[in-house]
Design an enzyme around this catalytic site. Sequence first.
Site, PDB file in Angstrom:
ATOM      1  N   THR A   1       0.816  -1.211   0.000  1.00 20.64           N
ATOM      2  CA  THR A   1       0.000   0.000   0.000  1.00 20.64           C
ATOM      3  C   THR A   1       0.851   1.263   0.000  1.00 20.64           C
ATOM      4  OG1 THR A   1      -1.717  -1.172   1.234  1.00 20.64           O
ATOM      5  CG2 THR A   1      -1.803   1.229   1.262  1.00 20.64           C
TER       6      THR A   1
ATOM      7  N   PHE B   1      -2.982  -8.030   3.750  1.00 21.56           N
ATOM      8  CA  PHE B   1      -1.562  -7.778   4.040  1.00 21.56           C
ATOM      9  C   PHE B   1      -1.048  -6.488   3.401  1.00 21.56           C
ATOM     10  CE2 PHE B   1      -2.629 -12.177   2.977  1.00 21.56           C
ATOM     11  CZ  PHE B   1      -2.741 -12.687   4.264  1.00 21.56           C
ATOM     12  N   CYS B   2      -1.917  -5.471   3.344  1.00 20.26           N
ATOM     13  CA  CYS B   2      -1.547  -4.177   2.751  1.00 20.26           C
ATOM     14  C   CYS B   2      -1.040  -4.350   1.320  1.00 20.26           C
ATOM     15  CB  CYS B   2      -0.496  -3.474   3.603  1.00 20.26           C
ATOM     16  SG  CYS B   2      -1.088  -3.001   5.238  1.00 20.26           S
ATOM     17  N   ASN B   3      -1.639  -5.288   0.594  1.00 17.10           N
ATOM     18  CA  ASN B   3      -1.257  -5.520  -0.803  1.00 17.10           C
ATOM     19  C   ASN B   3      -2.513  -5.920  -1.584  1.00 17.10           C
ATOM     20  OD1 ASN B   3      -0.163  -6.325  -3.275  1.00 17.10           O
ATOM     21  ND2 ASN B   3       1.661  -7.227  -2.338  1.00 17.10           N
TER      22      ASN B   3
END
Length: 829
Positions: free
Chosen positions: A106, A375-377
């Site tokens: 992110t 997972f911030c992806n």
Amino acid sequence: GITYLDHAGSALFPESLLKAFTDDLRNNVYGNPHSQNISSKLTYDTIEHVRYRILQYFHTTAEDYTIIFTSGCTAALKLIAESFPWIPEGTKQPSSRFCYLTDSHTSVVGMRGITASMNVLSVPIKPKEILVAKSRLPAEEQNCTTPHLFSYPAQSNFSGTKYPLSWIQDIKSGRLCPIKLPGKWFVLLDAASFVSTSPLDLGVHQADFIPISFYKIFGFPTGLGALLVNNRIAPLLRKTYFGGGTAAAYLAGEDFYFPRKSIAERFEDGTVSFLDIIALKHGFDVLEKLTGGMEKIKQHTFALAHYTYTVLSNLKYSNGAPVVRIYSDTDFRNPDAQGPIINFNVLDENGQVLGFSQVDSMASLHNIHVRTGCFCNTGACQMHLDISNEDIQRNLQAGHVCGDNIDLLDGRPTGSVRISFGYMSSFEDAQTFLNFIIATRLSKSDAEIPLQSVTKLPTESVPDDHLSFNKADELSPILQISDRELGNIPSEAETTGSWQPPEPEAESMRAAVSETAVPTCRKGGKPITVAKIYLYPIKSCSAFEVTEWPVGNQGLLYDRNWMVVNQNGVCMTQKQEPRLCLVSPSIDLKQKIMVIQAEGMDPISVPLEDNTGKEAVICESKVCSHRVKTYDCGERIAGWLAAFLGRPCRLIRQSSDMKSKSHQKNAKGLSSATNISLSLVNEAQYLLINVASILQLKEHISARLKEPLEIEELIRRFRANIVISAPESFEEEEWAEISIGALQFQVVGPCSRCQIICIDQQSGERNKEILQSLSAARGRKTNFGIYLMNQPFCSSFSDTLSVGSPVLPVLKENTEIQPPTSSEEKCSG
């Protein structure tokens, strides 16, 4: 105990790291590095040592990269977006582009918010798209200099896929074009996930920007990261805001600001997190000691991931349906293509996904710690879970946001489960996790087949030499290495790399042979002679007095060739440890040894021969903000010094194949410029004082002291190399050059004194009156003595300095000798 399987989220720290760090804090006082006091200078020097340790860790040097400390990888990425030399839309030049791989964190994707505000377009690139982007631009478009930036992760934090590091050079050279657009491409390599378990060689893969977070590697400290900037792009970076410590000069009432020269100082706004930075040194030490290096960590963690993947992918229900769905771009056969991350969802017998929150809750009951969500992806999550852009927006409307526990919407997963291994992970951790999956998903009859498959794994799937770990503490696991592995760990000499620190550019007066002095011979008067000669083989230790001594290319032979350093590799002086003056080294030229003595200790000797063979441990040290290459003198002398001083320390020696060189200056009266070589001195090769000046100062000091000082004691406090007997006090400050016998010297400038002169060189006791008296006697100045540089020796006479030799000075027209231009307080050391 706890089975921790979120090493991609954060590594765990060992107790030994905390102990080493807290011991360091107990033994040393670290002040704000922007101050000039002793504790602050210790902090500054230690921070600089850590910078070079980081560069060494990534197989590069200060010649190629600059370390900018940040609060983490995210802050480093924000810094890049704000300072990259973008060319916006609407100008006469072709505009810049920010391209990023959709499989990115992110924090990388978030850079587009800044680029958009600068009117720069962002272009997402899917992994499959860049693989077919190998097409060169037309020749006429290759000369365009518009800067573009392409960002990609060295390792996906979602799936553990390692993207080719060869892309760096391919993109920079134009062999690989993220998009067909004229201009010059720069590469941002997001290495935060990669470097936690894999070695990164920046000497080979020279990305322009590499952001990292240190807790991913060491577990501690948190809230500290760095941006490694390639020095080729560093001068092009733009900066608008300036915080404390970044300005060379500025005006509060007018729009005037001049940044500091150093890229690191220019971008590190305010006071850096200096105690956390100091902790990094212990992180590197402990990691190397426990594991033997990142290559072994890579092999160990991949072996665990390969084993777990193989078993997990073979788990079947009785109806033949798989127990899990693994999201991966590889088959876990190559550690260069796959990291120690396994991303999956658990399925039921009918192939339906069990929500990740349910799996997380069950794992917690078994004391297994995993990571769930996206997972911030989001890009990788969409790609692997087949979630469309419309699905993301629809899920948001349904109340699902990143990081919550809504794991299924309309029966479809919003995220997944991730396990990841680190250097502390063990084979037992992998087995515990697999047993959990089997126990919660399979009946006993179902479990028989997969359990057999565990024992029938091909032997090559788990390398024989992988590390074996045991948890010693469930809160702070400590790595234990098997005896077998211990035998495979290289010795100190074997682990010493070929990295060579760059020769430092001399700053301030270290290079300064005066260019403004106009020579005038001293006329008449009584003769001047050399009264005493001292050398200081070990920096900041006791003097060794001689009547005659050879002169080398760095000054008196063996003068300040050695120094004592603390456990962080930072030079120790009498400022921090006054008892150093009680350590008495002497040189025996015939036996080729240095004998070191101290009260209550047996004498110990160190050979004079330069020991820079394979057995030597090469390290980089700092002397008065200058880098010097040194090697360690071994455990025996280190133990001796530590026993006497009562604190951890080592003796190191300057390596003969790298001397600290100055800028080339045109020495007066000589035909060509000269490279001046320095030992471990602060400023110059020689320090000269005058007995007449000592006597005058003694009168001022005696009036302020209860007990008068002896002349010999005062001479020793000023730690000069050459003591002369001249008729007039302070006349030495009017000299531009001097000759002593056949030797010629250039006067570099006055020596500005520090608190070392307050230390009695016979007892180690302090008396602040000495420095105050000097300041009062000299009109608030603390100058005493002059620095000399030896001009090239152009004579057939022996290059030896002797007591009784005549001293012939040459005056300079301007008798005011300027002090050093550096802001640092100087001392003789």
